[in-house]
Design a protein around this motif. Structure first.
Motif, PDB file in Angstrom:
ATOM      1  N   LEU A  68       0.850  -1.193   0.000  1.00 24.85           N
ATOM      2  CA  LEU A  68       0.000   0.000   0.000  1.00 24.85           C
ATOM      3  C   LEU A  68       0.881   1.237   0.000  1.00 24.85           C
ATOM      4  CD1 LEU A  68      -2.945   1.069   0.235  1.00 24.85           C
ATOM      5  CD2 LEU A  68      -2.514   1.249   2.692  1.00 24.85           C
ATOM      6  N   ARG A  69       0.774   2.044  -1.061  1.00 22.98           N
ATOM      7  CA  ARG A  69       1.533   3.295  -1.144  1.00 22.98           C
ATOM      8  C   ARG A  69       0.649   4.441  -0.673  1.00 22.98           C
ATOM      9  NH1 ARG A  69       3.741   3.726  -6.610  1.00 22.98           N
ATOM     10  NH2 ARG A  69       1.693   4.535  -7.201  1.00 22.98           N
ATOM     11  N   VAL A  70       1.134   5.206   0.292  1.00 23.25           N
ATOM     12  CA  VAL A  70       0.340   6.250   0.940  1.00 23.25           C
ATOM     13  C   VAL A  70       1.048   7.587   0.786  1.00 23.25           C
ATOM     14  CG1 VAL A  70      -0.787   6.963   3.075  1.00 23.25           C
ATOM     15  CG2 VAL A  70      -0.401   4.524   2.628  1.00 23.25           C
ATOM     16  N   GLY A  71       0.286   8.607   0.432  1.00 28.34           N
ATOM     17  CA  GLY A  71       0.834   9.951   0.302  1.00 28.34           C
ATOM     18  C   GLY A  71       1.369  10.469   1.627  1.00 28.34           C
ATOM     19  N   ALA A  72       2.451  11.235   1.569  1.00 31.14           N
ATOM     20  CA  ALA A  72       3.131  11.696   2.780  1.00 31.14           C
ATOM     21  C   ALA A  72       2.253  12.585   3.656  1.00 31.14           C
ATOM     22  CB  ALA A  72       4.403  12.449   2.405  1.00 31.14           C
ATOM     23  N   GLY A  73       1.280  13.258   3.075  1.00 34.24           N
ATOM     24  CA  GLY A  73       0.443  14.162   3.853  1.00 34.24           C
ATOM     25  C   GLY A  73      -0.716  13.505   4.558  1.00 34.24           C
ATOM     26  N   GLU A  74      -0.908  12.208   4.352  1.00 33.77           N
ATOM     27  CA  GLU A  74      -2.030  11.517   4.988  1.00 33.77           C
ATOM     28  C   GLU A  74      -1.801  11.360   6.496  1.00 33.77           C
ATOM     29  OE1 GLU A  74      -4.988  10.325   3.703  1.00 33.77           O
ATOM     30  OE2 GLU A  74      -4.415  11.496   1.947  1.00 33.77           O
ATOM     31  N   SER A  75      -2.887  11.416   7.249  1.00 37.77           N
ATOM     32  CA  SER A  75      -2.828  11.188   8.694  1.00 37.77           C
ATOM     33  C   SER A  75      -2.411   9.743   8.964  1.00 37.77           C
ATOM     34  CB  SER A  75      -4.195  11.452   9.321  1.00 37.77           C
ATOM     35  OG  SER A  75      -4.301  10.844  10.597  1.00 37.77           O
ATOM     36  N   TRP A  76      -1.465   9.570   9.877  1.00 41.00           N
ATOM     37  CA  TRP A  76      -1.026   8.217  10.210  1.00 41.00           C
ATOM     38  C   TRP A  76      -2.169   7.398  10.799  1.00 41.00           C
ATOM     39  CZ3 TRP A  76       2.569   4.697   9.343  1.00 41.00           C
ATOM     40  CH2 TRP A  76       2.551   3.557  10.147  1.00 41.00           C
ATOM     41  N   HIS A  77      -2.843   7.934  11.807  1.00 39.88           N
ATOM     42  CA  HIS A  77      -3.892   7.165  12.478  1.00 39.88           C
ATOM     43  C   HIS A  77      -5.045   6.840  11.530  1.00 39.88           C
ATOM     44  CE1 HIS A  77      -6.583   5.608  15.483  1.00 39.88           C
ATOM     45  NE2 HIS A  77      -7.474   6.542  15.211  1.00 39.88           N
ATOM     46  N   TYR A  88      -6.289  -5.229   6.104  1.00 36.23           N
ATOM     47  CA  TYR A  88      -4.849  -5.209   5.859  1.00 36.23           C
ATOM     48  C   TYR A  88      -4.161  -4.998   7.206  1.00 36.23           C
ATOM     49  CZ  TYR A  88      -6.529  -4.164   1.151  1.00 36.23           C
ATOM     50  OH  TYR A  88      -7.191  -4.193  -0.053  1.00 36.23           O
ATOM     51  N   TRP A  89      -3.530  -6.039   7.708  1.00 36.29           N
ATOM     52  CA  TRP A  89      -3.037  -6.020   9.075  1.00 36.29           C
ATOM     53  C   TRP A  89      -1.538  -5.736   9.151  1.00 36.29           C
ATOM     54  CZ3 TRP A  89      -7.533  -5.474  10.591  1.00 36.29           C
ATOM     55  CH2 TRP A  89      -8.578  -6.318  10.228  1.00 36.29           C
ATOM     56  N   GLY A  90      -1.115  -5.251  10.322  1.00 31.86           N
ATOM     57  CA  GLY A  90       0.286  -4.962  10.564  1.00 31.86           C
ATOM     58  C   GLY A  90       0.505  -3.651  11.300  1.00 31.86           C
ATOM     59  N   LEU A  91      -0.479  -2.739  11.205  1.00 31.11           N
ATOM     60  CA  LEU A  91      -0.328  -1.412  11.807  1.00 31.11           C
ATOM     61  C   LEU A  91      -1.109  -1.250  13.105  1.00 31.11           C
ATOM     62  CD1 LEU A  91      -0.756   0.837   8.619  1.00 31.11           C
ATOM     63  CD2 LEU A  91       1.347  -0.197   9.516  1.00 31.11           C
ATOM     64  N   GLU A  92      -1.870  -2.260  13.509  1.00 33.79           N
ATOM     65  CA  GLU A  92      -2.822  -2.097  14.610  1.00 33.79           C
ATOM     66  C   GLU A  92      -2.172  -1.668  15.928  1.00 33.79           C
ATOM     67  OE1 GLU A  92      -1.563  -6.089  13.577  1.00 33.79           O
ATOM     68  OE2 GLU A  92      -2.942  -4.740  12.533  1.00 33.79           O
ATOM     69  N   ASN A  93      -0.955  -2.114  16.217  1.00 33.78           N
ATOM     70  CA  ASN A  93      -0.289  -1.687  17.449  1.00 33.78           C
ATOM     71  C   ASN A  93       0.083  -0.206  17.418  1.00 33.78           C
ATOM     72  OD1 ASN A  93      -0.129  -4.607  17.491  1.00 33.78           O
ATOM     73  ND2 ASN A  93       1.376  -4.398  19.127  1.00 33.78           N
ATOM     74  N   LEU A  94       0.100   0.377  16.250  1.00 32.71           N
ATOM     75  CA  LEU A  94       0.542   1.763  16.091  1.00 32.71           C
ATOM     76  C   LEU A  94      -0.626   2.736  15.978  1.00 32.71           C
ATOM     77  CD1 LEU A  94       3.404   1.077  13.513  1.00 32.71           C
ATOM     78  CD2 LEU A  94       3.531   1.122  16.002  1.00 32.71           C
ATOM     79  N   ALA A  95      -1.812   2.316  16.378  1.00 32.89           N
ATOM     80  CA  ALA A  95      -2.983   3.190  16.319  1.00 32.89           C
ATOM     81  C   ALA A  95      -2.812   4.397  17.238  1.00 32.89           C
ATOM     82  CB  ALA A  95      -4.237   2.403  16.719  1.00 32.89           C
ATOM     83  N   LEU A  96      -3.421   5.511  16.833  1.00 37.46           N
ATOM     84  CA  LEU A  96      -3.503   6.751  17.617  1.00 37.46           C
ATOM     85  C   LEU A  96      -2.195   7.532  17.705  1.00 37.46           C
ATOM     86  CD1 LEU A  96      -5.816   5.696  20.573  1.00 37.46           C
ATOM     87  CD2 LEU A  96      -6.439   6.912  18.496  1.00 37.46           C
ATOM     88  N   ILE A  97      -1.144   7.110  17.015  1.00 34.49           N
ATOM     89  CA  ILE A  97       0.077   7.914  17.004  1.00 34.49           C
ATOM     90  C   ILE A  97      -0.174   9.143  16.136  1.00 34.49           C
ATOM     91  CG2 ILE A  97       2.486   8.001  16.267  1.00 34.49           C
ATOM     92  CD1 ILE A  97       2.762   5.103  16.954  1.00 34.49           C
ATOM     93  N   PRO A  98       0.063  10.335  16.665  1.00 32.04           N
ATOM     94  CA  PRO A  98      -0.197  11.557  15.886  1.00 32.04           C
ATOM     95  C   PRO A  98       0.840  11.766  14.799  1.00 32.04           C
ATOM     96  CG  PRO A  98       0.818  12.122  17.967  1.00 32.04           C
ATOM     97  CD  PRO A  98       0.562  10.633  18.016  1.00 32.04           C
ATOM     98  N   GLY A  99       0.493  12.603  13.850  1.00 28.26           N
ATOM     99  CA  GLY A  99       1.436  12.938  12.797  1.00 28.26           C
ATOM    100  C   GLY A  99       1.012  12.404  11.443  1.00 28.26           C
TER     101      GLY A  99
END
Length: 223
Positions: A68-77, A88-99
């Motif tokens: 998955l290619r994501v634009g740099a300006g997209e919200s991480w959360h 699409y799994w792999g990011l669930e532990n990183l939820a709610l990180i700002p930026g």
């Protein structure tokens, strides 16, 4: 490029994200990787191959991954939520990180035993010196604990590359091969406790149903 301070999400919120992933994994559509994602800054790249849905144990990664290619300006959360909604799994532990997505590689954001490098494929950046697009794989990024080549140079010699990150490509896992990352003790304990509470609630509910069903039978026998 600017750095962003990553704040670890609450354990309960992360546990909820992992529980959601666990509950919906079996119901996710294995063919969803062939569809457009509907947002201009999220582009699903062709997976390495069709998912057989029958992997047991460690997987080679060729049939069970999604790029998955994501634009740099997209919200991480919001990107984390976007991926969870589509299985699409792999990011669930990183939820709610700002930026933003573009800031994530700069300090290799991480939380609860998972870091960006664990799901990182490559990034694309514009060189401020040449104006040309450049690609950086994980080795080129020199990821470390909350660090990367974009923040510092190994050994303290030289300057970080003068670039502007424009997109990040993530390597995520399809439902058939996904396993939660529960190495972080407080997170694992929270999920164990929640699971016990759920089982207890189910047990009490079952006992109540059994008791309610047995009462009419007892009344008939007395008559």
């Amino acid at each position: 490029a600017t750095t962003a301070t990553a704040t670890a999400p609450a354990t309960a919120a992360t546990a909820s994200a992992i529980s959601t992933a666990t509950a919906t994994t079996s119901a996710a559509d294995p063919d969803s990787d062939c569809r457009g994602l509907g947002r201009s800054n999220h582009h699903l790249l062709a997976p390495d191959g069709p998912c057989s849905g029958s992997c047991s144990g460690p997987c080679s990664g060729s049939c069970c991954t999604v790029l998955l290619r994501v634009g740099a300006g997209e919200s991480w959360h919001e990107t984390v939520c976007y991926c969870l909604d589509r299985g699409y799994w792999g990011l669930e532990n990183l939820a709610l990180i700002p930026g933003t997505m573009g800031a994530a590689p700069i300090q290799n954001i991480g939380a609860y035993g998972v870091e960006l490098v664990d799901c990182f494929e490559e990034l694309t950046a514009v060189s401020m010196r040449t104006g040309q697009l450049e690609s950086y794989d994980a080795a080129s990024c020199r990821f470390g604990y909350r660090d990367s080549v974009f923040k510092s140079v190994v050994g303290g010699k030289g300057d970080p590359p003068a670039v502007v990150i424009v997109s990040v490509t993530l390597r995520l896992t399809k439902p058939c091969c996904w396993h939660p990352h529960l190495d972080y003790p407080p997170l694992r304990q929270h999920i164990v406790t929640a699971h016990k509470s759920h089982c207890l609630a189910q047990g009490n509910s079952t006992k109540g149903q059994t008791l309610a069903q047995s009462q009419p039978q007892q009344q008939q026998q007395q008559q």
